[in-house]
Design an enzyme around this catalytic site. Structure first.
Site, PDB file in Angstrom:
ATOM      1  N   GLY A   1      44.582 -59.368 -29.083  1.00 18.41           N
ATOM      2  CA  GLY A   1      43.742 -60.395 -28.472  1.00 18.41           C
ATOM      3  C   GLY A   1      43.847 -61.774 -29.094  1.00 18.41           C
ATOM      4  N   THR A   2      44.776 -61.964 -30.012  1.00 20.62           N
ATOM      5  CA  THR A   2      44.860 -63.274 -30.684  1.00 20.62           C
ATOM      6  C   THR A   2      45.183 -64.401 -29.713  1.00 20.62           C
ATOM      7  OG1 THR A   2      47.121 -62.685 -31.308  1.00 20.62           O
ATOM      8  CG2 THR A   2      45.438 -62.479 -33.005  1.00 20.62           C
ATOM      9  N   GLY A   3      46.120 -64.156 -28.783  1.00 22.16           N
ATOM     10  CA  GLY A   3      46.512 -65.217 -27.855  1.00 22.16           C
ATOM     11  C   GLY A   3      45.388 -65.615 -26.920  1.00 22.16           C
ATOM     12  N   CYS A   4      44.705 -64.618 -26.367  1.00 23.98           N
ATOM     13  CA  CYS A   4      43.556 -64.887 -25.486  1.00 23.98           C
ATOM     14  C   CYS A   4      42.479 -65.650 -26.247  1.00 23.98           C
ATOM     15  CB  CYS A   4      42.959 -63.576 -24.974  1.00 23.98           C
ATOM     16  SG  CYS A   4      44.127 -62.467 -24.188  1.00 23.98           S
TER      17      CYS A   4
ATOM     18  N   LYS B   1      53.238 -71.136 -30.677  1.00 22.22           N
ATOM     19  CA  LYS B   1      52.641 -70.291 -31.707  1.00 22.22           C
ATOM     20  C   LYS B   1      53.749 -69.568 -32.479  1.00 22.22           C
ATOM     21  CE  LYS B   1      50.254 -68.246 -28.532  1.00 22.22           C
ATOM     22  NZ  LYS B   1      49.300 -67.484 -27.693  1.00 22.22           N
TER      23      LYS B   1
ATOM     24  N   THR C   1      45.387 -57.206 -34.703  1.00 26.65           N
ATOM     25  CA  THR C   1      45.522 -58.561 -34.159  1.00 26.65           C
ATOM     26  C   THR C   1      45.524 -58.573 -32.627  1.00 26.65           C
ATOM     27  OG1 THR C   1      47.931 -58.336 -34.329  1.00 26.65           O
ATOM     28  CG2 THR C   1      46.790 -59.407 -36.168  1.00 26.65           C
TER      29      THR C   1
END
Length: 263
Positions: A206-209, A173, A204
């Site tokens: 929590g984007t990875g989860c 990412k 932003t």
């Protein structure tokens, strides 16, 4: 029959990341979400004030309870905290016939450590080898491989370094790079460059989860990896655009953006 997805991750009391983000994403994408909680955090828009991991036997019991009775079509992992938990979850996933999306969570959006340094080797040697898709961000790539990404040109080298540990696919990412939000998905032979406009939005959390859960949801519905990742990125991009303030720090992405569009 509705597809079933299991998240194995930590709880975020603020509701923006972790188990809470995973279950919201799964609901939004039309699958049945289930959970194995690995840790409890005291967390809000300003950061992580405390974290307590659950005993290995509690994690194992939750997993077996869900998988042995209900079954799963995909698994997603997030915060695993310790080497013991990483190795236990890797063993459980290795014995389950379902694709696994591994988000090798190292630090929170605020820079708080969510993985013990002693657990990094277990992630490399035990967890990544059972991953269908690994979804590290640039900080996690550096933690795991030592490769530092300064530009788009470095993404291919970073992906190769992660693939060397055994996942079938990796999404590196590139959200922390300047310019468009570009990610590289590759299995070492085919490459998919995923680009999206960068939204001027600081909310932003929590984007990875959310991305990893969205990928797992699409895999559970039978999509091939490249299509699952592309659709997941589209969902997350729209969720970032709709992110909203919460508390006095970094707010969450809007997991329910599509539901509100229909209102």
């Amino acid at each position: 029959m509705i597809a079933k997805v299991l998240t194995v991750a930590g709880s975020d009391s603020g509701g923006g990341a972790g188990i809470q983000a995973d279950l919201k994403t799964m609901l939004a994408l039309g699958v049945h979400g289930m959970s194995v909680i690995t840790a409890v955090t005291a967390q809000n828009s300003l950061g992580v004030q405390g974290a307590w991991e659950l005993p290995v036997e509690a994690v194992r019991a939750q997993y077996r309870s869900v998988v042995d009775d209900i079954g799963v079509q995909a698994i997603k992992t997030g915060m695993l905290a310790s080497a013991e938990l990483v190795e236990t979850v890797a063993e459980l996933i290795g014995g389950t016939d379902a694709p696994a999306v591994v988000d090798p969570v190292g630090v929170s959006k605020h820079g708080d450590s969510l993985l013990a340094a002693s657990a990094l080797d277990s992630v490399r040697t035990k967890l990544l080898p059972v991953a269908t898709v690994a979804t590290p961000n640039l900080d996690e790539v550096a933690q795991l491989t030592g490769v530092r990404v300064e530009s788009e040109d470095d993404l291919r080298r970073a992906a190769a370094a992660v693939l060397a540990y055994g996942p079938r696919w990796v999404v590196v990412k590139g959200g922390h790079l300047p310019g468009d939000a570009v990610d590289l998905l590759t299995d070492g032979s085919e490459e998919h460059w995923l680009r999206a406009p960068r939204h001027d939005n600081r909310h932003t959390h929590g984007t990875g989860c959310t991305l990893a859960s969205a990928i797992a949801s699409q895999l559970a519905k039978g999509q091939p990896v490249p299509e699952a990742v592309a659709e997941a990125k589209n969902y997350v991009t729209a969720a970032i655009a709709a992110g909203f303030p919460l508390g006095s720090g970094i707010g969450p992405v809007d997991h329910g953006w599509a539901l509100r569009v229909r209102e």
